[in-house]
Design a protein around this motif. Sequence first.
Motif, PDB file in Angstrom:
ATOM      1  N   MET A  50      -4.647  12.703   3.563  1.00 13.34           N
ATOM      2  CA  MET A  50      -3.491  12.233   2.818  1.00 13.34           C
ATOM      3  C   MET A  50      -3.906  11.551   1.511  1.00 13.34           C
ATOM      4  O   MET A  50      -3.179  11.604   0.522  1.00 13.34           O
ATOM      5  CB  MET A  50      -2.676  11.249   3.670  1.00 13.34           C
ATOM      6  CG  MET A  50      -1.881  11.902   4.762  1.00 13.34           C
ATOM      7  SD  MET A  50      -0.864  10.706   5.647  1.00 13.34           S
ATOM      8  CE  MET A  50       0.209  11.816   6.565  1.00 13.34           C
ATOM      9  N   ASP A  51      -5.067  10.914   1.520  1.00 10.27           N
ATOM     10  CA  ASP A  51      -5.554  10.218   0.336  1.00 10.27           C
ATOM     11  C   ASP A  51      -6.325  11.217  -0.527  1.00 10.27           C
ATOM     12  O   ASP A  51      -7.532  11.100  -0.737  1.00 10.27           O
ATOM     13  CB  ASP A  51      -6.441   9.051   0.761  1.00 10.27           C
ATOM     14  CG  ASP A  51      -6.639   8.056  -0.375  1.00 10.27           C
ATOM     15  OD1 ASP A  51      -5.921   8.160  -1.389  1.00 10.27           O
ATOM     16  OD2 ASP A  51      -7.514   7.191  -0.249  1.00 10.27           O
TER      17      ASP A  51
ATOM     18  N   THR B  96       1.936  14.619   0.060  1.00  6.27           N
ATOM     19  CA  THR B  96       0.765  15.474  -0.081  1.00  6.27           C
ATOM     20  C   THR B  96       1.058  16.923   0.253  1.00  6.27           C
ATOM     21  O   THR B  96       0.220  17.776   0.038  1.00  6.27           O
ATOM     22  CB  THR B  96      -0.362  14.996   0.847  1.00  6.27           C
ATOM     23  OG1 THR B  96       0.100  15.026   2.196  1.00  6.27           O
ATOM     24  CG2 THR B  96      -0.801  13.600   0.489  1.00  6.27           C
TER      25      THR B  96
ATOM     26  N   CYS C 249      -1.168   3.566   9.223  1.00  9.81           N
ATOM     27  CA  CYS C 249      -0.398   4.042   8.075  1.00  9.81           C
ATOM     28  C   CYS C 249      -0.279   5.564   8.074  1.00  9.81           C
ATOM     29  O   CYS C 249       0.789   6.117   7.793  1.00  9.81           O
ATOM     30  CB  CYS C 249      -1.037   3.563   6.775  1.00  9.81           C
ATOM     31  SG  CYS C 249      -1.105   1.766   6.620  1.00  9.81           S
ATOM     32  N   SER C 250      -1.366   6.261   8.383  1.00  7.23           N
ATOM     33  CA  SER C 250      -1.314   7.722   8.350  1.00  7.23           C
ATOM     34  C   SER C 250      -0.403   8.281   9.442  1.00  7.23           C
ATOM     35  O   SER C 250       0.256   9.307   9.243  1.00  7.23           O
ATOM     36  CB  SER C 250      -2.720   8.299   8.500  1.00  7.23           C
ATOM     37  OG  SER C 250      -3.320   7.884   9.714  1.00  7.23           O
TER      38      SER C 250
ATOM     39  N   THR D  27      -6.544  -0.606   3.257  1.00  7.74           N
ATOM     40  CA  THR D  27      -6.740   0.723   2.691  1.00  7.74           C
ATOM     41  C   THR D  27      -6.001   1.723   3.571  1.00  7.74           C
ATOM     42  O   THR D  27      -5.572   1.375   4.680  1.00  7.74           O
ATOM     43  CB  THR D  27      -8.235   1.089   2.636  1.00  7.74           C
ATOM     44  OG1 THR D  27      -8.699   1.366   3.958  1.00  7.74           O
ATOM     45  CG2 THR D  27      -9.065  -0.043   2.040  1.00  7.74           C
ATOM     46  N   PRO D  28      -5.825   2.982   3.125  1.00  9.62           N
ATOM     47  CA  PRO D  28      -5.149   3.958   3.988  1.00  9.62           C
ATOM     48  C   PRO D  28      -5.866   4.196   5.310  1.00  9.62           C
ATOM     49  O   PRO D  28      -5.238   4.600   6.287  1.00  9.62           O
ATOM     50  CB  PRO D  28      -5.145   5.234   3.134  1.00  9.62           C
ATOM     51  CG  PRO D  28      -5.191   4.746   1.725  1.00  9.62           C
ATOM     52  CD  PRO D  28      -6.043   3.517   1.760  1.00  9.62           C
ATOM     53  N   GLN D  29      -7.185   3.930   5.353  1.00  5.10           N
ATOM     54  CA  GLN D  29      -7.931   4.175   6.593  1.00  5.10           C
ATOM     55  C   GLN D  29      -8.175   2.919   7.409  1.00  5.10           C
ATOM     56  O   GLN D  29      -8.146   2.959   8.627  1.00  5.10           O
ATOM     57  CB  GLN D  29      -9.293   4.810   6.276  1.00  5.10           C
ATOM     58  CG  GLN D  29      -9.228   6.230   5.775  1.00  5.10           C
ATOM     59  CD  GLN D  29      -9.171   6.307   4.265  1.00  5.10           C
ATOM     60  OE1 GLN D  29      -9.205   5.288   3.594  1.00  5.10           O
ATOM     61  NE2 GLN D  29      -9.094   7.517   3.738  1.00  5.10           N
TER      62      GLN D  29
ATOM     63  N   ALA E 122      -5.773  10.435   7.626  1.00  5.64           N
ATOM     64  CA  ALA E 122      -5.609   9.511   6.497  1.00  5.64           C
ATOM     65  C   ALA E 122      -6.433   9.962   5.304  1.00  5.64           C
ATOM     66  O   ALA E 122      -5.986   9.865   4.154  1.00  5.64           O
ATOM     67  CB  ALA E 122      -5.997   8.099   6.928  1.00  5.64           C
TER      68      ALA E 122
ATOM     69  N   ALA F 298       3.121   7.744   8.085  1.00  3.06           N
ATOM     70  CA  ALA F 298       3.383   8.637   6.954  1.00  3.06           C
ATOM     71  C   ALA F 298       3.516  10.085   7.402  1.00  3.06           C
ATOM     72  O   ALA F 298       4.305  10.847   6.832  1.00  3.06           O
ATOM     73  CB  ALA F 298       2.265   8.503   5.921  1.00  3.06           C
TER      74      ALA F 298
ATOM     75  N   ILE G 263       1.568   5.364   0.100  1.00  2.00           N
ATOM     76  CA  ILE G 263       1.008   6.658   0.479  1.00  2.00           C
ATOM     77  C   ILE G 263       1.929   7.713  -0.110  1.00  2.00           C
ATOM     78  O   ILE G 263       3.152   7.636   0.026  1.00  2.00           O
ATOM     79  CB  ILE G 263       0.883   6.811   2.004  1.00  2.00           C
ATOM     80  CG1 ILE G 263      -0.207   5.871   2.529  1.00  2.00           C
ATOM     81  CG2 ILE G 263       0.560   8.241   2.395  1.00  2.00           C
ATOM     82  CD1 ILE G 263      -0.472   5.994   4.004  1.00  2.00           C
TER      83      ILE G 263
ATOM     84  N   LEU H 203       0.845  -1.193   0.000  1.00  2.00           N
ATOM     85  CA  LEU H 203       0.000   0.000   0.000  1.00  2.00           C
ATOM     86  C   LEU H 203       0.884   1.247   0.000  1.00  2.00           C
ATOM     87  O   LEU H 203       1.595   1.507   0.970  1.00  2.00           O
ATOM     88  CB  LEU H 203      -0.904   0.019   1.233  1.00  2.00           C
ATOM     89  CG  LEU H 203      -1.769   1.268   1.389  1.00  2.00           C
ATOM     90  CD1 LEU H 203      -2.871   1.290   0.343  1.00  2.00           C
ATOM     91  CD2 LEU H 203      -2.372   1.344   2.784  1.00  2.00           C
TER      92      LEU H 203
END
Length: 887
Positions: A533-534, A322, A397-398, A378-380, A530, A401, A319, A317
């Motif tokens: 970021m997405d 941003t 993940c967030s 998923t990112p969330q 998250a 990142a 990321i 995954l």
Amino acid sequence: MVQLYNLHPFGSQEVVPCKLEPERFCGGGRDALFVAAGCKVEAFAVAGQGLCQPRCAFSTLGRVLRLAYSEAGDYLVAIEEKNKATFLRAYVNWRSKRTENSRVCIRMVGHDVEAPFSETFRDQMSIVEMPLSEAPLCISCCPVKGDLLVGCTNKLVLFSLKYQIINGEFSILDFERSLIIHIDNITPVEISFCIGYVAVVSDLEVLILKLESDPKNGERVNRHPRKTNNPVKLSEDISNETLQLESDDFVICQKPMELLGEKSKQSGIAVTLESTGLADEKIKYFHVQHLLYRRFAPDISSCVLSDDIKLHSLQLLPIYQTGSLTSERKHSSQEKELLSLFCFFSLPHVGYLYMVVKSVELMSVYQYPEKSQQAVLTPQFLHVITSNNLQCYTVRCSAAAAREEDPYVDTTLKACPPVSMDVCALRIQLFIGLKAICHFKNHIILLTKADPETIPERRESPKRLLSRKGTSVNLKTPPVAEAGWNLYIVNTISPVQLYKEMVDYSNTYKTAKTQSCIHLLSEAHLLVRAALMDAGQLEPGEKAELLEAFKESCGHLGDCYSRLDTQYSHLALPYYKMSGLSMAEVLARVDWALEDGTQKYERGLIFYINHSLYENLDEELSEELAAKVVQMFYVAEPKQLPHILCSPSMKNIDPLTAISYLRKLDTSGFSSVLVTLTKAAMALKMRDLDMHRNEMKSHSEMKLVCGFILEPRLLIQQRKGQIVPTEFAVHLKETQPGLLVASVLGLQKNNKIGIEEADSFFKVLCGKDEDTIPQLLVDFWEAQLVACLPDVVLQELFFKLTSQYIWRLSKRQPPDTTPLRTSEDLINTCSHYGLISPWVNVLISSESLADKNYMEDLSKLQGTQVRSWVREHSTCRGATKPMRHNY
């Protein structure tokens, strides 16, 4: 540990109107959903609310065994089986397929297409056949570049995505077989590929690699065909030992192993690159970097070994970068810059999430309450299906990142919940007979079947499961279609809506003051972070709403850390800063109610208020709030009370209230002179000069100077970036200028104020513009000479003083106030000052120069000039020490 909350991340659901039982399905891009059944693929368009409409259908060569979609290039790739042979085909320009009977173009990968056929290719779906020397087992598309990685026995083949130009106005999508990655002693069951990162799993082994384009320090590319019948010695020894010991009475289990970074080369799996692309290819991979190798052992606690304890759901995954959370920059697929990369894989009862960029680190471990069948990351969230449940877990993940993107996270300016925070299950939703899952955008696609399958897709004997040499992939055709199946689209609700539900849920823990409140609010914060970021998933206007929710979540976390007495109480400061709340708004959120007649103020709130008042914020608290702050610090941090009262934000404090608290202080534990000076400042605000004089007389001048050094804001404050003298400083200018100059000099020597700031302070204090030098500033410069400041500023001081003396002599301009020092004082106390020449004494004794100020300026000018001349000439002669001369 996994915490469980009963929230509602899943919204509406709809049945996909497919005609046959789905065998494979995948989704991606803006709205594409593909369902394969038998020798046919149906494509659907999925609208924003989950409305699913058929788009087109096309036939395949055989039954589809694997299916993948690439948003970059907008193509579908499939592994198909016909007559026990497998084929790899890519379906390009499929959106042009109007009807099932529309003509299609079939071409071989890499074959040139002539210009006369350009119009045909523009309006037709193309099928690109990609022949391989071995049967393809699994596939993966790079989400950024669209390159295709194909897994075969003991090797991976990389097809680079490119565009074949037909004429100046038209190009078609094509592939080029550019690289072969030979991997001995492991047969891929699943693979994942993302911008040069490769992840491979077999039944019980995981290998993560990074393909490097820098041709140094690594395993070089082999440009010739490679023989694969010579595995590394370590693996050969293991295999021979296994052959000797394995029998009907023994089962050999290799021990679990985790190797990170360069140590993963010790796994015994040899990796070699073989370049097959053209010499002018833009990106070529020269060597491989090992990132992770992990081997699991089957559960042998029971007498009967289960033959389905295997890894599944491998996924990389990415990321992307941003910018700041408030940035308006948009990223297209060509502009994406990888910020962080995460790898997920799972056993039936445990899932593992690793971060693999910059450093390889195990972030989270997910313990499932039931045996899992498949999972998507998923990112969330992490979505996991068991036979009867759809489970939704939070991910970190967030948080990881954010720390990669912003170096100021975890400071007094910014904060983010830690990566190590326990994960939690937001929801366990009942679905009968779950079989498969995929995800794109905010859509979860679920296949359910009421009657469970009796034959698993991959079945091996227990003994073959335990040995690497026995690892294999058996892609069998699914059983005959049975009744009772459905394909659902389940929509996850918007991040803001779920965020609000999590905040409401956290209120149940608010009065209890438990860590659960912080945990749930941290989950809500990470959810919003998250989503920001997405950025590619945001609808128009949604970003502003998310930013507002982000600030609100920071305020909630600030409230938690300010009222709970934990080791992380200091986090109240950065979260309040990120929330955009003013100090008055934060204080308005504080519960000032007394508990059993006594008030307890927690460390987080004290830390925030104390730090904010020290920052010289351009915010003035009301008299009521200022009184509450004074009461708070008198109870919690009495030593800080004098400093708090000197803050510009406390300008509106009632002096009587302040003095009453200062008189109650026990000054035995800290400086009493600071309390005295603070009371004197408050007396000036009340215009009580008698009280002010009594306070100032209680300490010697030297102690008073020390008091001003302890708290410079008694004299100098900053408002809107400008230096502002206090009322205390103005009063000292009129009554005790010597004490004022000595105090500012003390501030400078103790690095509490800079040279330019001090000069500006005296000009503002005396009401002079930039070009006018008040006498008090000249007194300060002369005091600097007497104080023997470092030689670096001496020449500058001599120049300033000389210029001022000359200007006053030439203009016959007397000083605006009485000088604090005479020329004789300077000669007697300052070693930097030159002696007066005899001719000057004769000149100033003349009756024509009866003006005392004129004579003093002339004497001081001669002293500074002599000193400057001596220093210059002694330095030129190489003298190490300036000499004193009597001219």
